[in-house]
Structures are given as structure tokens and as C-alpha cells.
Enzyme design. Sequence first.
Site, short mmCIF file in Angstrom:
data_model
loop_
_atom_site.label_atom_id
_atom_site.label_comp_id
_atom_site.label_asym_id
_atom_site.label_seq_id
_atom_site.Cartn_x
_atom_site.Cartn_y
_atom_site.Cartn_z
N LYS A 66 7.54 4.48 0.19
CA LYS A 66 6.28 3.87 -0.21
C LYS A 66 6.03 2.57 0.56
O LYS A 66 4.92 2.33 1.06
CB LYS A 66 6.31 3.56 -1.72
CG LYS A 66 5.07 2.85 -2.26
CD LYS A 66 3.86 3.75 -2.37
CE LYS A 66 2.60 3.00 -2.81
NZ LYS A 66 2.61 2.57 -4.20
N LYS A 107 3.07 -8.86 -1.30
CA LYS A 107 4.34 -8.51 -1.96
C LYS A 107 4.96 -7.29 -1.26
O LYS A 107 6.15 -7.26 -0.94
CB LYS A 107 4.08 -8.19 -3.43
CG LYS A 107 5.33 -7.87 -4.24
CD LYS A 107 4.99 -7.00 -5.46
CE LYS A 107 4.49 -5.63 -5.05
NZ LYS A 107 4.71 -4.53 -5.99
#
Lengths: 297, 297, 297, 297
Positions: A171, A239
Site C-alpha cells: 500500500k 504520513k
Amino acid sequence: MTDLGYVGLGVMGSAITRRLLDAGHSVTVWNRTREKAEPLLAAGAQWADSPREVAERSEIVFTMVTNTEAVKAVTEGPDRILAGLGDGKVYVDMSTASPANTRALAEAVDAVGAQMLDAPVSGTAITVEQGKASVMVGGDGDAFERVKPVLEAIAPKVFHVGENGAAVTMKIAINLSLAVQMLAFSEGLLLAEKSGIPREDAVEVMLASVIASPMVAYRGPLVLGHPDEAWFDCHMMQKDMNLALELGRELEVPLPTTAVTNELLTAANAMGIGDKDFAVLFDVLASMAGVKTEVLA
Amino acid sequence: MTDLGYVGLGVMGSAITRRLLDAGHSVTVWNRTREKAEPLLAAGAQWADSPREVAERSEIVFTMVTNTEAVKAVTEGPDRILAGLGDGKVYVDMSTASPANTRALAEAVDAVGAQMLDAPVSGTAITVEQGKASVMVGGDGDAFERVKPVLEAIAPKVFHVGENGAAVTMKIAINLSLAVQMLAFSEGLLLAEKSGIPREDAVEVMLASVIASPMVAYRGPLVLGHPDEAWFDCHMMQKDMNLALELGRELEVPLPTTAVTNELLTAANAMGIGDKDFAVLFDVLASMAGVKTEVLA
Amino acid sequence: MTDLGYVGLGVMGSAITRRLLDAGHSVTVWNRTREKAEPLLAAGAQWADSPREVAERSEIVFTMVTNTEAVKAVTEGPDRILAGLGDGKVYVDMSTASPANTRALAEAVDAVGAQMLDAPVSGTAITVEQGKASVMVGGDGDAFERVKPVLEAIAPKVFHVGENGAAVTMKIAINLSLAVQMLAFSEGLLLAEKSGIPREDAVEVMLASVIASPMVAYRGPLVLGHPDEAWFDCHMMQKDMNLALELGRELEVPLPTTAVTNELLTAANAMGIGDKDFAVLFDVLASMAGVKTEVLA
Amino acid sequence: MTDLGYVGLGVMGSAITRRLLDAGHSVTVWNRTREKAEPLLAAGAQWADSPREVAERSEIVFTMVTNTEAVKAVTEGPDRILAGLGDGKVYVDMSTASPANTRALAEAVDAVGAQMLDAPVSGTAITVEQGKASVMVGGDGDAFERVKPVLEAIAPKVFHVGENGAAVTMKIAINLSLAVQMLAFSEGLLLAEKSGIPREDAVEVMLASVIASPMVAYRGPLVLGHPDEAWFDCHMMQKDMNLALELGRELEVPLPTTAVTNELLTAANAMGIGDKDFAVLFDVLASMAGVKTEVLA
């Protein structure tokens, strides 16, 4: 049908829970603020008073929260998920968090007799609703086979990519392209615009071209106007970029375009637009190109 | 049907000419080496002995050549296209060349009573064959309307983007994303691979994700093996990146990801793999990550 | 002493001519605007009405002009330097221009019986005045030996680095570090400033550290206030960066920090401060960091 | 003279301790491996069996260790420095560590009645030996005045830059330029080399130019051959770059050249030369430019 649990009812978690309900599953839910659960409770979900209780009442329990710290916050401690897991249960974390934390958590889950999978989604709340998302899964093959039919209710494409942590790694590996593609798109768009082609015309042509990934197709039009609420803001995107860059240093993979793009996300934060969708990379570059935009006005 | 001319029968020019023939047009062709024209002559095209002759025998004459210098080589001089143009003809350049040269050429065409359009294609020979490409057009609106039906035989999506030079600018603005998307894809792929996920599995998952633009879908699989002949080699890609970077300096648009990616194309050339498809950006990055690949073996 | 000629009396050319006069040489000068020559004429230099006349009246003739085009403008044509050169003369170009043009020009000089050297200076007008600059020389060894004593009057360190073009290449190779060092200095300075250390204090500490090259020592203080006239503006600096990047592509050397820094020079131009000293790279970065500066106010 | 303590006797800590002894101070030392202390004990230093004992026997106690974790390892715990501090003592950390940790540690020191300063050195063991280094100091003004005379025995230039953490921030802000300057130097050097100028000649000319910071003067020659032991290896350098990049995100300062250079340090690690001095950035770039070097042979 299976007794499921879902912890973390943000935009994405809510969209997924709704698909699970629509598929006929029983779903027990918990969220930090109960308010966000209301529409799902109205649609048939049941409320539990703690993550632990969700885990106790479910065969398979899912989480989808903001970051590594939030994963720890719902799993570790007396009223948290680990305390409610036990023999034969499966815990599925759909968050994008640190692969190292995922592997450590999988060991803790194993120690209480349950199994863990990491299963982040590639897509947005909209693609989940439309049934066009995909799910990557990391962890034991048996656990994967057990959970697979449930995941297929969420998204038609389900990939078992490897051991615990492999799916979040995958991911992260995908997500770095989101920001880089957006910035490259913006570079081209500003070239077109400053050469005299109206912005909306240039966007239309670019979305009809070979560079129009689903990401570019969703976010490209945002350069013409942003929604009230960001889909995925600069802080969230950064992030993920940070996770990628840390992983790059750990696994010794240089990430030149990721590194450069991340610095422009920092600029977005510095310019005070970090809470907008990361499509504002366009506005950051526009400001560097001396072009005024509404977002920075 | 219209009397058309086509100069420049590379892979792309040939695919386009074939579509024009299939649509029932009469097409006169010329190429630097006649050999490449043979399959088209067999399919009904007619040979001319010079670009000038092509222009003389056609109502609309197209060119599709490698770069700005090649455009000059087929247009300027006694036996070249400008010498064969005249009242009422339209000259359509489908090459990706310098916008400044395109504008200068349009004036020269105008001076002999004809009209010019720049009309680069977004897509590859394969997408042209499949009828999935798109064409951007720069130049006068009347000329555009005249040529539009013919262009629609080439590609279903035809955009009039502005004055002369606007379409090549648009093409350059799109093409920079090709290389940047390929490099960002490679960054993610190497992260996945060095974390233990087999390369082919990672490619499959990434091609099912939101970052899978048509470009990524075509070129991603090349990291598993290259065709005998490059579709678009590093030298060609770098030519387009250089056009973008020059335009960026001229129009004052900073292009950070373009600039960084271009330096890795230079590395590809330095490593001796510049004649491979620019998907070898993966191999350049792999070598920086200490990963051996077949291409660099 | 030797009969010398000097063409191009900008800040740098004037400082050099003054040193040649101070060393007792006879110097004939020409400049596009005679006004700039006045102080030197007052100090003993003689005026000539064309570059050709300078060359005719000198044993060794020097040029120091802005770029490759300006070198062509003073050398090629009826009243230009090439027309005034002849057997036994030496032509010394101190400009930073394209190495390829330098080599071509050296052949043209050779064809009229003279010899050419490329001899760019490392330093500023101030270091030249202080006798602290250095000169790099490209070209034939005999010509070098003849001109060396004269060059030593300009700068104490004189290096023969290779054949024609080698010295400008060396200069370009050095100059890319000017801009990159300035940007890296700015990155650190803004970190210090945003952490709460006053800008002037941080500059003082940084100038006492191991990163304080003469370049950083000269330009660092500019972040506290710019002179009325730029020493070396963004356009000039970008010209040298472009020469470096072109050379990098030609010689197949990736230049990642050069490429990135060059895009911030483009941003300086876009922000309307391109005519300031390239130390405004600080202001460009400050604007990206949300910090207001006087230059961009 | 003052009773001093020194914990951490690497190359730098040893050089500093020796200067303190030479200045007539009494110095009690501790190091993880006693062996490294032997030359200093022979020169008059006294051994203590724990960091705590060093602190107990000293008025001012210094540490100089590898990173934030190592600072924690010598300060926190029963036999560590905090346990040995008390009223009127000053603890001076000369390490380059996280500013946030420095501030937290200063509070813990304050809580036991002592005072803390952060005091990193700009320079190398060699510049310390030669008395040419500089020291930046963060913390209370009174504590600074007390320690200043001792610091001046270490380095002639001592700067009080602000509160606790300000000096390590300043150090990090300086250190990012070390790596960036080295990479920019390498870019120029490879241009020169591939144009035909011998590497050693190009280095000589570059070291005589305005880009020759003390850093470039020390490290430039390493491209011709490395010492047996690295002065500051890629892992150490990357640690400082990571501190800079984290700080950049926290303080919202984009660091484009730092970010790009850091990825080439990652490449150095991936290529297996991460334990060499970070001057191997040259070798990484050389490999990208298809140039073989001894380091990577």
C-alpha cells in the site's frame, strides 16, 4: 453469514461497513465518537462500548484508523482489541501503518491464539461504494482463505501478497505514486496554462490521455475547485510519504521523486493549506510559478 | 474521400496511415527509406519521390518525424513540403517538436497560401491500432474543422486546444508525466520487491490500483521483460523532457519532478541502456538500490 | 610590457583591465557602451573604435562578455575580433560560454594564424581586486606559456587544465556548486530561523563553520540585505546551470542537485526577482516555507 | 583549573579531552570500551567506572556520543549521568542528537538541580587538534558563561546561539550542507572528468576556487583515495540528514537539496559502501554516470 466487528468509522470505514451490511453480515461497531456510527446503526449495525467488546462479539474484527499510533490506541490496553481476541478469531487491520508495527502486532495477536492480517484498500470511499476498489492482504494463507469471502464483499479484487506486513508495504509502495503523479500532472498543467491554454481545457485533454490514472481522473478536476471536506489531506499524504521514505532507508531503496514531492507537501503545510486535499500540490507549484490560485488567495 | 499525404512512416506514422487507408482515404506517402513504406503500398498507398511531391498531390499533408530538426528536414528546401504547398491546402504536423519552431513554420505555411495545424497524438502505435488514441490540435479554427473528420478516422477523441503551437505544448505537458510516473512506479515496485514480494506479484497488484494509468498499464509489465524493439527509447523520452524543461524556463514554470527524472534518463544513457524503452528507469533505480536486473546484466 | 587589448568592460572586465594597467601593461579597450570605459581611459587605457581595431593594435586580446551569443557578436563579422587577428597573436576569451562554441572558435582563430585560449576566472570582481582570484586556461601549451605572465598579473593562481574548451568546462563544473551551495545554505538557515534563532545570528555561526566556502562567505550576508546592483543575477546563474545541464546530457553525467536547484532559479524568475543576485534562492525557499522576506515584500 | 568529566571517547571525544588536558584541566573519563581511554589515561586523565561516577567527581561533565539513543544510554538509568548530577553542576552534551530529546533532557537535568547545555562542535577531529574548530552552545546564559572558558580551550570560536536545543538545531542546519556540497562537488568533478580533464587536476583547480569550503577542502581529495577508517561514514551522515528532514517537516521548511542528496546516501548504503566516508557520494554518482571507481570495484 459471519459475525463481524468494525472499529474506526471514518469516511472509508463507514463505506466498508455499509458494504458488509449490504452483503448480509452482522456487524458490531465502535468508534471514538459514537455520532459517526449513527447512520450505520440505523442500517442495522450494532453498537459495542469498547474495542474489546467488538472483538469479543465477533469472529472477524476489522480496524481502519489514521496511523500507527491510532492502531496502537485501539489494540493495546485493558479495553482494547487484543484483550477481546481469543482462539480462532481473526483480526484484520485495514489501516496504512508502519509495517514493523504490523509485524509486532501480529505476534501479539498470535500469542492470544488468534490470527492477524493486514489488509489495506487501494481506492477511495467512492470507489469502495462503486465496488471498484481492491484489497491487498498480508499474513497466513489459512487466515486469508477464511477472510477472503468477506473481503470480496468489500472489493472485487483481493490479492494475497505475502506475510504479515507485506500488504501495508504494498500500500505504501502504491501511495507514493499518488503524490508524485499529482505533482507531475501539475507541472504539465502549469506549462499548458502559462502557454495560454485555459486551465479547464488543459485538464480535459490531460484526462483523456495515457497519463490519466484513476487517481489523476479523481484529483485532476480538484485544481478547478476543492470540495468542502478534503478526501485525503496533505498531512495524511505526508504520513504515507514518510512511511515510504523510512522504508526506503531501511530496505535501502532510493526514492528520488518521492523525496522531492514530499518537500512540496511540507511547503503546502507551511503555506497554511495542509488541511486541503493533497491536490493542492498544484497550488504550491503555481505559487512557485508566480500564478495566483483561489486556494492560496 | 480526401486526397491525403503522409511523410514519415515510423511505427506510429505507419499505424496512422493504415487507419487512413482503412477509412477509405487515398494516401500518398514518402519516407526517408522506402522499405518501410512497402506494407502500406501493398495496402493501397501510393509512393511519391519527395515530400514536395506528396504535398503537390494532396489536399491535406501530414508529417510525423522524430524531432524539430527532422521537421525542418522535411519541410525546408527545394524538394520539401513547403515547396509543394499552395492555396487551400492544409499541412498537419503530428510530430512532437519545439512549439517555437511550430509557430515559425505556421507563418511560412501561411505565406504560401496554405494553413498549418500541429496535431500530436496521445497514445502509442498500439492504442492507435485499437482506435483508443486521442489527438490534440493547435491552429486556426477553420482549418481544424476541415481536418477534423480525417483526424477522427485516426482517433476517436480530437481536441482543438488553441492556436498554432498549443497542441505540441499540450503534448509536451502530458509527456513529462510519462517518465515521472514510470520512475515513481519503479520506486514503489523496488520497495515491494526488497521487502520480499516477488516482482511479478507486485506489478499485478499495482496494475489493479488507482495509480494504473494507461501508461503504467502498458509499461509496468516491461520491468519483467523488454520487447526486441523499444516503443519509445530513453533518447526519445529525454528529447521530450528537454522540450518540457526549456519551455518551463521560458514560461517560468518550475518542474521539480521532471528535472529529477530527466537526470535518471541521463544515467540510463550513461549505463548504456539508452536505446531501450524508457521503462528502464526501473533498471537505473534498481542499480542504485543494489538490485541486479537482466537489462543491466 | 605587452600591448594588450580588452573587449567587454562589465564589472569583471573593468576590474581585470585595471589590474593589467596597474601591472604596467598598455591596454587598448572597446565596449558596447563607451561610458563604462571612461574610468579606465582616465587610468591610462586607450580607446579603439571596434573589436577589430583592438585586435589589430594588440599582441594579446582578451574578451569577457555575457554568454555564447555575445562571444559570437564580438568575434564574427567585418569589424570584429577575428577580422583583426593574424600571425602570432593570441586571443584569450575569459567568458563563460559553451565549450562547443569555444572549440569551433579556436579553429577559426587558428585558420587566421593566431592562437586561442579559453581562460575563465574563478572569483568575483572583489576577489580580482584583492588579487585572490584564480584563472583556468584551456588551449595549446605554447600559447599558455606566452600568456601566463600576463594572467598572473590578474590572479595569483593560474592553471593550465587542458585543450581548448577544457577551461570553460571546468568553470561550468565549478559554477554549478555556487547555486547548489547557496540553496543548501538557505535550507539550513531557514531551519535555524524557524526554530527561533535570529537570522543574523545563524548567518554568523554558519559563516564560522566548515561549510563556509568563499562563495558562502560572500553571499551568505546577502540574505540580510541585497546590494543595489546584483553581482551575478538569477538569469546569469541560470545560464551557467543550463550550460552544465546540457554538458551533463552530452557527457552523460547525471546532475541531481544542479537540476533541482535550477528549478528554484526558475521560480525566482517567475516570482519577479530574477534580476537580483542568485542569493535570492533564500527568498524563494522562504516563500515556500511561509516566511516573508523583504525581497519578496 | 576545573574538575571536568568526559563520557564518550571516540575520535572526536578523544581529541577534545586531549585539548582539555593540555589546557591543565583535571579530566575524569569513561567509555563503553576502556581500551580507547588508554592513551588519555597515559596523558593524565583518570578513569571512572560508570558515567554516574564521572558526574559525581566533576563540576562540568561532557558527553559526545553517536546519536539520540546513545545519549539516552549514558544519561538515563541507575549508573548513568543523571544519577550523578546535583546542585551547581553543569552537564554539556556535545553530540548531534534530536533537539526535542535535548530539551526533554535539559528539564530532567534541571529537576536534579543542575544545568544543561547542548554544545556540538563544527569541525573534525583534525580541526579540533589544530585549534580551528568552533562550538555552538544552547542553554541558559549563566551556565554558558561558566562553561565558556573551558570551551575556549577546545575551540577558539564559541557561540551562544539560544536556549536548550538551539545549538543542536544549528549543527543539524549546518551539517545538511556537508552532504549537499559533497554531491554538488561530485557533479562538477564528473563533468570535468568525462570531458577529458584528469580527476586529480580537476580536484586541484576546484580546491583553489570559491566553492572550496573547509569541508570541500578536507573531503575533495578523498575522491582520489579513502583513508582506512572513515571520518564520518554514510550512516552517520544519513542520521544527521534524517534529523534535518524531520526538523524540516516539524518546522515546515522544505529541504529540496537535502532530500535529494539523502536518497543518494541510501544508494551508497545499498551499494555496500555505507561504512565509507560520505565522500563516496562521488562514487555513487560515478556509478550512475557509468564511470568505474576503485571504491566500487
